[in-house]
Structures are given as structure tokens and as C-alpha cells.
Write a protein that holds these residues in place. Structure first.
Motif, PDB file in Angstrom:
ATOM      1  N   LEU A 178      -4.646 -13.712 -21.870  1.00 55.12           N
ATOM      2  CA  LEU A 178      -4.150 -14.267 -23.130  1.00 55.12           C
ATOM      3  C   LEU A 178      -5.244 -15.081 -23.825  1.00 55.12           C
ATOM      4  O   LEU A 178      -5.423 -14.997 -25.039  1.00 55.12           O
ATOM      5  CB  LEU A 178      -2.927 -15.149 -22.874  1.00 55.12           C
ATOM      6  CG  LEU A 178      -1.576 -14.435 -22.763  1.00 55.12           C
ATOM      7  CD1 LEU A 178      -0.522 -15.399 -22.245  1.00 55.12           C
ATOM      8  CD2 LEU A 178      -1.143 -13.837 -24.091  1.00 55.12           C
ATOM      9  N   ALA A 179      -5.989 -15.844 -23.025  1.00 52.88           N
ATOM     10  CA  ALA A 179      -7.098 -16.623 -23.588  1.00 52.88           C
ATOM     11  C   ALA A 179      -8.180 -15.692 -24.119  1.00 52.88           C
ATOM     12  O   ALA A 179      -8.774 -15.953 -25.171  1.00 52.88           O
ATOM     13  CB  ALA A 179      -7.667 -17.563 -22.529  1.00 52.88           C
ATOM     14  N   ALA A 180      -8.450 -14.607 -23.400  1.00 49.15           N
ATOM     15  CA  ALA A 180      -9.442 -13.627 -23.860  1.00 49.15           C
ATOM     16  C   ALA A 180      -9.038 -13.077 -25.220  1.00 49.15           C
ATOM     17  O   ALA A 180      -9.863 -12.972 -26.136  1.00 49.15           O
ATOM     18  CB  ALA A 180      -9.570 -12.500 -22.840  1.00 49.15           C
ATOM     19  N   HIS A 181      -7.773 -12.733 -25.370  1.00 54.46           N
ATOM     20  CA  HIS A 181      -7.251 -12.207 -26.625  1.00 54.46           C
ATOM     21  C   HIS A 181      -7.445 -13.222 -27.758  1.00 54.46           C
ATOM     22  O   HIS A 181      -7.867 -12.866 -28.874  1.00 54.46           O
ATOM     23  CB  HIS A 181      -5.771 -11.877 -26.440  1.00 54.46           C
ATOM     24  CG  HIS A 181      -5.069 -11.423 -27.680  1.00 54.46           C
ATOM     25  ND1 HIS A 181      -5.397 -10.257 -28.332  1.00 54.46           N
ATOM     26  CD2 HIS A 181      -4.059 -11.988 -28.398  1.00 54.46           C
ATOM     27  CE1 HIS A 181      -4.613 -10.105 -29.387  1.00 54.46           C
ATOM     28  NE2 HIS A 181      -3.804 -11.143 -29.452  1.00 54.46           N
ATOM     29  N   GLN A 182      -7.166 -14.486 -27.458  1.00 47.64           N
ATOM     30  CA  GLN A 182      -7.295 -15.528 -28.476  1.00 47.64           C
ATOM     31  C   GLN A 182      -8.758 -15.738 -28.881  1.00 47.64           C
ATOM     32  O   GLN A 182      -9.063 -15.923 -30.068  1.00 47.64           O
ATOM     33  CB  GLN A 182      -6.701 -16.835 -27.954  1.00 47.64           C
ATOM     34  CG  GLN A 182      -5.182 -16.786 -27.829  1.00 47.64           C
ATOM     35  CD  GLN A 182      -4.613 -17.964 -27.048  1.00 47.64           C
ATOM     36  OE1 GLN A 182      -5.355 -18.749 -26.473  1.00 47.64           O
ATOM     37  NE2 GLN A 182      -3.301 -18.082 -27.027  1.00 47.64           N
ATOM     38  N   GLU A 183      -9.656 -15.698 -27.884  1.00 47.37           N
ATOM     39  CA  GLU A 183     -11.076 -15.881 -28.193  1.00 47.37           C
ATOM     40  C   GLU A 183     -11.611 -14.711 -29.028  1.00 47.37           C
ATOM     41  O   GLU A 183     -12.420 -14.905 -29.943  1.00 47.37           O
ATOM     42  CB  GLU A 183     -11.883 -16.011 -26.898  1.00 47.37           C
ATOM     43  CG  GLU A 183     -11.586 -17.272 -26.098  1.00 47.37           C
ATOM     44  CD  GLU A 183     -11.877 -18.540 -26.879  1.00 47.37           C
ATOM     45  OE1 GLU A 183     -12.929 -18.611 -27.546  1.00 47.37           O
ATOM     46  OE2 GLU A 183     -11.045 -19.468 -26.834  1.00 47.37           O
ATOM     47  N   ILE A 184     -11.160 -13.512 -28.727  1.00 46.71           N
ATOM     48  CA  ILE A 184     -11.582 -12.337 -29.504  1.00 46.71           C
ATOM     49  C   ILE A 184     -11.057 -12.427 -30.928  1.00 46.71           C
ATOM     50  O   ILE A 184     -11.785 -12.152 -31.895  1.00 46.71           O
ATOM     51  CB  ILE A 184     -11.103 -11.042 -28.809  1.00 46.71           C
ATOM     52  CG1 ILE A 184     -11.853 -10.852 -27.484  1.00 46.71           C
ATOM     53  CG2 ILE A 184     -11.302  -9.823 -29.701  1.00 46.71           C
ATOM     54  CD1 ILE A 184     -11.227  -9.839 -26.556  1.00 46.71           C
TER      55      ILE A 184
END
Length: 338
Positions: A178-184
Motif C-alpha cells: 500500500l505504501a509502495a502504491h502511495q509513493e508511486i
């Protein structure tokens, strides 16, 4: 019918099943999959929606009542059933089997489950759901797959970067999709389409990794020294219990020693791994690690683990003095560097 996540768009464009079961521990991917199904249903005039979550006070009669409840306006209905534990119990298992056998024509049901253990996968209620609807099992995105996943997500917003940057992002968000998605998404908002430099990504991406104690063993097996250091420091920073970390490392060492001993006796690696219940990513890492490491190294590592156990309990040891976390790091590096 079992369906891969990648084939869902094609299936939804052709027809809409009455039942979808989404199984995954990757919350982001599970949410996105359910959202796709929900959107496809809305284009087909499914206007009502009811969400049920199986908690301690949940009564399975609510599920059956939702199915038999008739809309005042004759609208089609989406019923979403969430089972966070993946364990419906005896009453729930019977209710799910009955429900799957009597699907309504104007209702679409979406059942969300976490990854199921091997015993649950063999149950009658799972078999009935697989037979009655579309079963979508979404695998976990492992660390080795994460850079490619990030690259694909960047491509969806017309952005790209080099391998160093992809690895950097993966390190920062490990275990937290979820954090990866937000950073992208943040990179998409901050920067225009095109290739992003390492400096741009370094300045924008936060360290939001979540460290899984059970993946520390994978880093040791793979000989990934940098990841071992990062994970031990991360687990320490998150306040993970020392005995749990030591136990996870020791179990990996014992398995390695058993595999190494079996290989030295001429036993087939595949049979050994099956007997020791080593599957998935660990299976691919275990044999090369066992061949790389010597018996003496593994035996010495287990002796080190026993000394660290004494340190954690506040006892004096001959081998170590000082911080137990440092001793754990030394043990992990001993295996990774060998």
C-alpha cells in the motif's frame, strides 16, 4: 473456476459470474480486484450493495437473509462478504456451501478471504465456492518481484526509471505494498511523464518499509548481505521481540543443516525439501544455500544461536558480550557471507 488476476479484465468484459472469491494477503491487490468486479457489476445495472463482515458477533443467518431479501425497486444487488480470519467455522462452512448451491439470478456475491493454509484449502466449503464461482488467488509480491512490479506501476502513469532507482524504492517500501502504491502515485503527482532520475526518486520516496521476521531467513539464504543488515536494523527499530527473531533464524539454520546432511548422504534435494515442508520462494533458495554452506559452518552457527539465547535471557556467554541485536546481526551475516 480458478482465474489468474491478470485474466480478470478479459473475463469481466465477456461475462459476469454470480460469485467471485478473492483470496490474498496483499490488501492493495485484493482491494483493486474487488473494485474492478464492483465497477463491472455497476455497468450491468447492479445498483444496490450490502457489505457483511464476519466478526465474533456475526450471525450466518444474515448472509442467507441478504440473499433472500427482495429489493423494493427490483434492482440488482451486490453482496460483499468479508472473512478477515479465513476461518468461517463449522456453522459458516455449512452456510457457505448452502449459499454457493443457491445463488440468486439478480445478485452478485464477492467474498474476500486472506491467504488460506493448506488445511483450509482442502475443505468442502472451499471446494463448493471454487465450483460455484470464479476463484481468484492473488499471490504475495515477494521482494525479488517488487522492482518489476514498481516498474509496471510507473509505466501505467507514463513514467520510468533505472534499475538502481527501482531497487531503492523496493528497499524503502519492502513488505508494504500500500505504501509502495502511495509513493508511486506521489511521483506521478510531483513529476511529469518520462524517465525519473535516481536523485529525484531519492528525494521523493520515504522509508515506509515493514519488516517481516520470517523474510529475514530468505535474505540469509540468498546471501543478500545488505538486506540482512537492513532487516535486522528494521526489526530492531520496530521493537520486534528478540526471541521471535532468534527463533526464526534458528529454524532456518536447523532446516539448512538437515538439507545439507541429506545432500551429503546422496539424497535427492527435491525429496528432502518435500519432507521438510519447504515450499515456494524458500524452496528455490534452500538448495543453493545448503550447497554453498559447509556442515562445520552450520553447526557453528547453531552454537552461536544457543549463545545468543543465553544473552537474551540475561546470562553470561563466552562468545558474545554486549548487545544481543549485534550478535543476531553477526549470525545473519555469517550465513549470508559464507
Amino acid at each position: 473456476m480458478q482465474l489468474r488476476m491478470e485474466d480478470l479484465d478479459r473475463q469481466l468484459s465477456q461475462s459476469l459470474a454470480q460469485l467471485y472469491v478473492v483470496v490474498s494477503d496483499e490488501l492493495l491487490l485484493a482491494l483493486e480486484t474487488v473494485d474492478k468486479i464492483r465497477k463491472a457489476a455497476r455497468t450491468r445495472a447492479y445498483t444496490e450493495r450490502e457489505v457483511l463482515t464476519v466478526e465474533r458477533s456475526f450471525k450466518w443467518s444474515e448472509l442467507l437473509a441478504a440473499k433472500h431479501e427482495v429489493s423494493l425497486f427490483g434492482d440488482r444487488k451486490i453482496i460483499e462478504l468479508r472473512i478477515p480470519s479465513g476461518k468461517p467455522g463449522r456453522e459458516g462452512a455449512q452456510a457457505l456451501q448452502q449459499y454457493a448451491a443457491e445463488l440468486g439470478p439478480d445478485q452478485l456475491t464477492i467474498i474476500s478471504l486472506p491467504k488460506l493454509d493448506s488445511a483450509s484449502q482442502k475443505t468442502a466449503w472451499v471446494a463448493s465456492l471454487q465450483q460455484a464461482g470464479v476463484w481468484i488467488n492473488i499471490p504475495t509480491i515477494e521482494r525479488a518481484q517488487l522492482p518489476a512490479w514498481i516498474a509496471a506501476r510507473l509505466a501505467m502513469q507514463q513514467q520510468s526509471t533505472d534499475q538502481q532507482s527501482l531497487n531503492f524504492i523496493a528497499d524503502q517500501v519492502e513488505g508494504n505494498l500500500l505504501a509502495a502504491h502511495q509513493e508511486i502515485q506521489k511521483l506521478g503527482l510531483l513529476h511529469s511523464a518520462g524517465k525519473l532520475s535516481f536523485d529525484v526518486i531519492h528525494d521523493a520516496v520515504l522509508n515506509v518499509a515493514r519488516y517481516d521476521v520470517f523474510k529475514l531467513g530468505a535474505a540469509m539464504l540468498a546471501g543478500d548481505v545488505a538486506r540482512v543488515v537492513r532487516m535486522v536494523e528494521g526489526l530492531k527499530g520496530e521493537g520486534t521481540a528478540l526471541p521471535l527473531v532468534l527463533w526464526a533464524m534458528t529454524e532456518e539454520l536447523r532446516t539448512l543443516l538437515r538439507v545439507k546432511t541429506g545432500l551429503s548422504q546422496g539424497r535427492p534435494a527435491g525429496l528432502l525439501l518435500k519432507e521438510l515442508r519447504v515450499w515456494g520462494p524458500r524452496e528455490r533458495l534452500m538448495e543453493p544455500a545448503a550447497r554453498r554452506l559447509g556442515l562445520a559452518t552450520l553447526q557453528a552457527a547453531l552454537q552461536q544461536a544457543a549463545q545468543i539465547d543465553k544473552m537474551i535471557k540475561g546470562l553470561r556467554t563466552k562468545m558474545y558480550a554486549g548487545d544481543a541485536w549485534d550478535a543476531l546481526l553477526q549470525l545473519g551475516l555469517k550465513i549470508a557471507r559464507a
